[in-house]
Motif scaffolding. Structure first.
Motif, PDB file in Angstrom:
ATOM      1  N   UNK A  76       0.815  -1.081   0.070  1.00 28.02           N
ATOM      2  CA  UNK A  76       0.077   0.054   0.078  1.00 28.02           C
ATOM      3  C   UNK A  76       0.838   1.349  -0.055  1.00 28.02           C
ATOM      4  N   UNK A  77       0.537   2.255   0.979  1.00 32.96           N
ATOM      5  CA  UNK A  77       1.067   3.504   0.843  1.00 32.96           C
ATOM      6  C   UNK A  77       2.570   3.516   1.653  1.00 32.96           C
ATOM      7  N   UNK A  78       2.933   2.406   1.901  1.00 31.27           N
ATOM      8  CA  UNK A  78       4.351   2.472   2.784  1.00 31.27           C
ATOM      9  C   UNK A  78       5.244   1.334   2.591  1.00 31.27           C
ATOM     10  N   UNK A  79       6.346   1.371   2.983  1.00 27.60           N
ATOM     11  CA  UNK A  79       7.354   0.251   3.000  1.00 27.60           C
ATOM     12  C   UNK A  79       8.258   0.356   4.219  1.00 27.60           C
ATOM     13  N   UNK A  80       8.810  -0.743   4.514  1.00 33.57           N
ATOM     14  CA  UNK A  80       9.637  -1.008   5.791  1.00 33.57           C
ATOM     15  C   UNK A  80      10.865  -1.841   5.215  1.00 33.57           C
ATOM     16  N   UNK A  81      11.796  -1.357   5.369  1.00 37.32           N
ATOM     17  CA  UNK A  81      13.388  -1.985   4.966  1.00 37.32           C
ATOM     18  C   UNK A  81      14.083  -1.912   6.263  1.00 37.32           C
ATOM     19  N   UNK A  82      14.620  -3.312   6.614  1.00 34.68           N
ATOM     20  CA  UNK A  82      15.265  -3.455   7.972  1.00 34.68           C
ATOM     21  C   UNK A  82      16.888  -4.138   7.682  1.00 34.68           C
ATOM     22  N   UNK A  83      17.773  -3.534   7.985  1.00 32.37           N
ATOM     23  CA  UNK A  83      19.183  -4.105   7.757  1.00 32.37           C
ATOM     24  C   UNK A  83      19.603  -4.420   9.182  1.00 32.37           C
ATOM     25  N   UNK A  84      20.937  -4.589   9.242  1.00 33.65           N
ATOM     26  CA  UNK A  84      21.419  -5.136  10.430  1.00 33.65           C
ATOM     27  C   UNK A  84      21.928  -3.717  11.507  1.00 33.65           C
ATOM     28  N   UNK A  85      21.456  -2.607  10.804  1.00 33.36           N
ATOM     29  CA  UNK A  85      22.107  -1.447  11.472  1.00 33.36           C
ATOM     30  C   UNK A  85      20.880  -0.529  11.643  1.00 33.36           C
ATOM     31  N   UNK A  86      19.844  -0.562  10.528  1.00 28.87           N
ATOM     32  CA  UNK A  86      18.830   0.608  10.722  1.00 28.87           C
ATOM     33  C   UNK A  86      17.660   0.122  10.127  1.00 28.87           C
ATOM     34  N   UNK A  87      16.473   1.023  10.514  1.00 29.13           N
ATOM     35  CA  UNK A  87      15.051   0.799  10.115  1.00 29.13           C
ATOM     36  C   UNK A  87      14.772   1.770   8.874  1.00 29.13           C
ATOM     37  N   UNK A  88      14.460   1.451   7.746  1.00 30.97           N
ATOM     38  CA  UNK A  88      13.971   2.567   6.798  1.00 30.97           C
ATOM     39  C   UNK A  88      12.317   2.568   6.574  1.00 30.97           C
ATOM     40  N   UNK A  89      11.827   3.635   6.899  1.00 23.69           N
ATOM     41  CA  UNK A  89      10.216   3.779   6.489  1.00 23.69           C
ATOM     42  C   UNK A  89      10.225   4.404   5.504  1.00 23.69           C
ATOM     43  N   UNK A  90       9.435   3.642   4.535  1.00 27.34           N
ATOM     44  CA  UNK A  90       9.215   4.284   3.013  1.00 27.34           C
ATOM     45  C   UNK A  90       7.942   4.717   2.922  1.00 27.34           C
ATOM     46  N   UNK A  91       7.919   6.032   2.529  1.00 25.40           N
ATOM     47  CA  UNK A  91       6.414   6.422   1.901  1.00 25.40           C
ATOM     48  C   UNK A  91       6.659   7.087   0.517  1.00 25.40           C
ATOM     49  N   UNK A  92       5.556   7.314  -0.020  1.00 26.20           N
ATOM     50  CA  UNK A  92       5.592   7.776  -1.508  1.00 26.20           C
ATOM     51  C   UNK A  92       6.377   9.278  -1.100  1.00 26.20           C
ATOM     52  N   UNK A  93       7.571   9.218  -2.209  1.00 23.32           N
ATOM     53  CA  UNK A  93       8.267  10.379  -2.384  1.00 23.32           C
ATOM     54  C   UNK A  93       9.176  10.800  -1.118  1.00 23.32           C
ATOM     55  N   UNK A  94       9.083   9.927  -0.237  1.00 19.85           N
ATOM     56  CA  UNK A  94       9.857  10.319   1.112  1.00 19.85           C
ATOM     57  C   UNK A  94      10.501   8.884   1.957  1.00 19.85           C
ATOM     58  N   UNK A  95      11.701   8.879   2.271  1.00 24.41           N
ATOM     59  CA  UNK A  95      12.280   7.823   3.153  1.00 24.41           C
ATOM     60  C   UNK A  95      12.722   8.338   4.326  1.00 24.41           C
TER      61      UNK A  95
END
Length: 130
Positions: free
Chosen positions: A21-40
């Motif tokens: 849907x309108x967001x994504x989540x990416x997880x690495x061993x050191x950080x969390x990235x919250x993705x929204x349209x046009x913005x991380x």
């Protein structure tokens, strides 16, 4: 062209990535990235204060804090399991949008997070499940 920006300079090794849907989540061993349209939003684990369950994305912050205190939960460096929606509190966030990249102060994100991602966040983020 997609509305999601490409993740640039992920810190650590990629572990889990999920977009729905309108967001994504990416997880690495050191950080969390919250993705929204046009913005991380890039959140290093060391900047995460807490991850706590909430009833929905609209739950009042005071009600959530009162519920945590009533249950005797710790707020700093902790994560609580048992809810689909979580409030992620961070003391510093790097924001990447089409206009550039900048750091910001404290932020709160309320979103549904799959159980596997919460477990990986606790594991790699060094957070204590309460």
């Amino acid at each position: 062209m997609t509305d999601f920006l490409q993740i640039k300079g992920l810190t650590g090794e990629l572990k889990v990535s999920h977009k729905k849907g309108p967001f994504g989540l990416t997880l690495s061993t050191r950080e969390l990235v919250v993705q929204k349209p046009h913005m991380n939003y890039y959140i290093l684990f060391e900047h995460i204060v807490s991850v706590v369950p909430c009833e929905s994305v609209r739950m009042d912050r005071r009600a959530m804090a009162a519920a945590r205190v009533a249950r005797g939960e710790l707020a700093f460096g902790s994560i609580a399991a048992g809810s689909r929606y979580y409030a992620v509190y961070a003391q510093e966030v790097v924001v990447h949008h089409r206009g550039g990249i900048h750091r910001t102060g404290p932020m709160e994100f309320r979103m549904p997070i799959y159980k596997r991602l919460v477990e990986e966040l606790a594991r790699y983020g060094g957070l204590t499940v309460i």
